[in-house]
Write a protein that holds these residues in place. Structure first.
Motif, short mmCIF file in Angstrom:
data_model
loop_
_atom_site.label_atom_id
_atom_site.label_comp_id
_atom_site.label_asym_id
_atom_site.label_seq_id
_atom_site.Cartn_x
_atom_site.Cartn_y
_atom_site.Cartn_z
N VAL A 267 0.79 -1.24 0.00
CA VAL A 267 0.00 0.00 0.00
C VAL A 267 0.82 1.28 0.00
N GLY A 268 2.03 1.25 0.47
CA GLY A 268 2.73 2.53 0.50
C GLY A 268 4.16 2.36 0.93
N ASP A 269 4.81 3.46 1.16
CA ASP A 269 6.22 3.41 1.51
C ASP A 269 6.41 3.32 3.02
N ALA A 270 7.52 2.74 3.42
CA ALA A 270 7.90 2.72 4.83
C ALA A 270 9.38 2.44 4.88
N ALA A 271 10.04 3.03 5.85
CA ALA A 271 11.48 2.78 6.01
C ALA A 271 11.65 1.43 6.69
N LEU A 272 12.26 0.49 6.00
CA LEU A 272 12.47 -0.84 6.57
C LEU A 272 13.96 -1.05 6.75
N ASP A 273 14.32 -1.73 7.83
CA ASP A 273 15.72 -2.02 8.10
C ASP A 273 16.00 -3.45 7.62
N PRO A 274 16.66 -3.59 6.44
CA PRO A 274 16.84 -4.93 5.89
C PRO A 274 17.60 -5.86 6.83
N ALA A 275 18.60 -5.34 7.54
CA ALA A 275 19.39 -6.20 8.42
C ALA A 275 18.51 -6.77 9.54
N ALA A 276 17.65 -5.91 10.09
CA ALA A 276 16.78 -6.38 11.18
C ALA A 276 15.78 -7.40 10.65
N LEU A 277 15.25 -7.14 9.44
CA LEU A 277 14.29 -8.08 8.86
C LEU A 277 14.96 -9.43 8.60
N MET A 278 16.16 -9.38 8.03
CA MET A 278 16.87 -10.63 7.74
C MET A 278 17.13 -11.40 9.03
N GLY A 279 17.54 -10.66 10.06
CA GLY A 279 17.81 -11.30 11.35
C GLY A 279 16.59 -12.05 11.85
N ARG A 280 15.45 -11.40 11.74
CA ARG A 280 14.21 -12.02 12.24
C ARG A 280 13.86 -13.25 11.41
N LEU A 281 14.00 -13.12 10.08
CA LEU A 281 13.69 -14.26 9.20
C LEU A 281 14.56 -15.46 9.55
N ILE A 282 15.85 -15.18 9.73
CA ILE A 282 16.80 -16.27 9.93
C ILE A 282 16.59 -16.93 11.30
N VAL A 283 16.61 -16.08 12.32
CA VAL A 283 16.59 -16.63 13.69
C VAL A 283 15.26 -17.32 13.98
N ARG A 284 14.18 -16.75 13.45
CA ARG A 284 12.84 -17.32 13.76
C ARG A 284 12.41 -18.33 12.69
N GLU A 285 13.25 -18.57 11.72
CA GLU A 285 12.97 -19.58 10.67
C GLU A 285 11.63 -19.32 9.98
N LEU A 286 11.45 -18.09 9.56
CA LEU A 286 10.17 -17.67 8.96
C LEU A 286 10.19 -17.89 7.45
N THR A 287 8.99 -18.05 6.89
CA THR A 287 8.85 -18.17 5.44
C THR A 287 7.96 -17.03 4.93
N VAL A 288 8.49 -16.28 3.98
CA VAL A 288 7.72 -15.19 3.37
C VAL A 288 7.37 -15.59 1.94
N LEU A 289 6.08 -15.63 1.65
CA LEU A 289 5.61 -16.09 0.34
C LEU A 289 4.99 -14.92 -0.41
N GLY A 290 5.52 -14.62 -1.58
CA GLY A 290 4.82 -13.64 -2.41
C GLY A 290 3.56 -14.28 -2.95
N SER A 291 2.47 -13.50 -2.98
CA SER A 291 1.21 -14.11 -3.40
C SER A 291 0.46 -13.19 -4.36
N PRO A 292 0.48 -13.51 -5.65
CA PRO A 292 -0.21 -12.65 -6.62
C PRO A 292 -1.69 -13.02 -6.75
N HIS A 293 -2.26 -12.64 -7.87
CA HIS A 293 -3.71 -12.78 -8.08
C HIS A 293 -4.15 -14.23 -8.27
N ALA A 294 -5.46 -14.41 -8.32
CA ALA A 294 -6.04 -15.75 -8.44
C ALA A 294 -5.78 -16.35 -9.81
N THR A 295 -5.61 -17.66 -9.83
CA THR A 295 -5.56 -18.39 -11.10
C THR A 295 -6.99 -18.59 -11.62
#
Ligand code: NAP
Length: 349
Positions: A267-295
């Motif tokens: 929806v819009g812009d926001a200042a994101l800290d890539p290092a902090a995001l990566m840290g969270r993804l790695i340490v918490r073993e998260l999965t981020v899935l891009g999800s486009p429109h319906a088939t």
């Protein structure tokens, strides 16, 4: 006899809602194997706001709109010889003049595949062309306005749920739950047996979200993460984020270890800290899935779910086509819960 000209709303240049200008333009002609669809309803998506502002590129002037329901007004040469589209409901087989249809979001009329309302003309208009392969029949009992919610308002959440692959009883957080995609994601997840936490900034959307099937609604709270943790102390296993940049960090922090999120919104812009995001993804073993429109199969499934009463299209407002700019203003104010739908047919005076 169909007139050679049609009414439309044209995006004349990138910018504010005032750039959406009612115009008259040449009506499209259906080419070989194509059908001409008289647009009866076209949903207004958050995507259209990004497109209008120029965030997605593409040509201007152009006609926006990828959430189209209407009826077949004319057949191009050979269009009655096909019939292998993704048709649902009674009367499978070649499309006929008068058939009620819903269009998928991709346009393949010219052999390629592009997004309707971007490089292909969209549904803020009285007519569009379509290939039968991009069309399903609108099931009996559904209005054109219901149909306009199928490709995106409903279909996007359906696709995200398929991407996530949750099981009944699991808890799912929907972020940006009060928007057109979000509220239907809530309804679809509830229908799938998930327990839904709906997060919205708007207290006045609480009742609509509870009615859609949310078990808990967190609305207008200064510290939504604390509320989420109160409901799910170990974090939520699943999330759909319909906002994106402004909420991504919150969504990742709300996930349990090993949690999965389907990213839908932007929806819009926001200042994101890539290092902090990566840290969270790695340490918490998260999965981020891009999800486009319906088939196309998901479009068909969504139509069947509505037909059988498993979910209900939630329409915030219907406006005449010429009021597209007003629809964009309302969405920008996050005013309505549900979808706003443009209707080209003029009401009798
Ligand atoms: N992936 C896909 O295929 C797909 C398909 C359709 C749409 N989209 C994208 O998904 C997003 C939502 O689309 P939509 O049609 O549902 O739009 P919408 O009806 O305008 O709803 C957007 C919702 O996002 C939330 N929101 C907006 N700005 C926010 C902010 N600064 N911070 C937190 N939340 C914010 C609000 O939810 P609350 O009112 O509940 O706070 C708002 O109602 C858009 O970015 C759109 O481009 C993606």
């Amino acid at each position: 006899m169909i007139a050679d000209e049609m009414r439309a709303v044209e995006l004349t240049a990138f910018g504010g809602p005032e750039k959406l200008v009612p115009v008259r333009m040449a009506r499209p002609e259906p080419g070989v194997g194509q059908v001409l669809v008289r647009v009866r309803a076209c949903g207004v998506c958050g995507h259209d706001l990004l497109a209008r502002r120029g965030r997605l590129g593409g040509p201007v002037p152009r006609v926006l709109g990828h959430e189209i329901a209407g009826e077949v007004a004319a057949l191009g040469p050979g269009a009655d010889e096909g019939g292998d589209g993704h048709h649902v409901g009674p009367g499978d087989g070649p499309l006929r003049v008068g058939d009620r249809v819903v269009l998928g979001q991709r346009d393949t009329t010219d052999g390629g595949s592009c997004f309707r309302g971007e490089s292909a003309p969209g549904g803020y208009a009285e007519f569009v062309r379509a290939s039968p392969a991009d069309v399903i029949r609108l099931p009996r009992g559904l209005s054109f306005v219901d149909g306009a919610l199928l490709p995106c308002g409903i279909g996007t959440g359906l696709h995200a749920l398929h991407r996530l692959g949750g099981t009944p009883g699991q808890t799912l957080l929907v972020v940006g739950a009060g928007g057109g995609v979000g509220i239907h994601a809530v309804a679809l997840a509830h229908a799938a047996g998930l327990r839904v936490i709906a997060l919205t900034r708007a207290e006045d959307k609480r009742a609509a979200l509870l009615a859609a099937g949310a078990e808990w609604v967190i609305a207008g709270t200064a510290d939504p993460l604390a509320e989420i943790r109160r409901l799910a102390p170990a974090g939520v296993p699943l999330a759909i984020d319909c906002a994106g940049p402004p909420t991504l960090e919150l969504t990742l922090r709300a996930l349990a270890r090993g949690g999965r999120v389907a990213m839908v919104g932007n929806v819009g812009d926001a200042a994101l800290d890539p290092a902090a995001l990566m840290g969270r993804l790695i340490v918490r073993e998260l999965t981020v899935l891009g999800s486009p429109h319906a088939t196309m199969p998901e479009l068909t499934l969504g139509a069947q779910m509505v037909q059988h009463g498993r979910i209900r299209p939630i329409v915030a407002a219907t406006l005449e086509l010429e009021h597209a700019a007003k629809a964009h203003r309302l969405l920008e104010e996050s005013a309505p819960a549900g979808r706003i739908v443009l209707v080209p047919e003029r009401k009798a005076a």
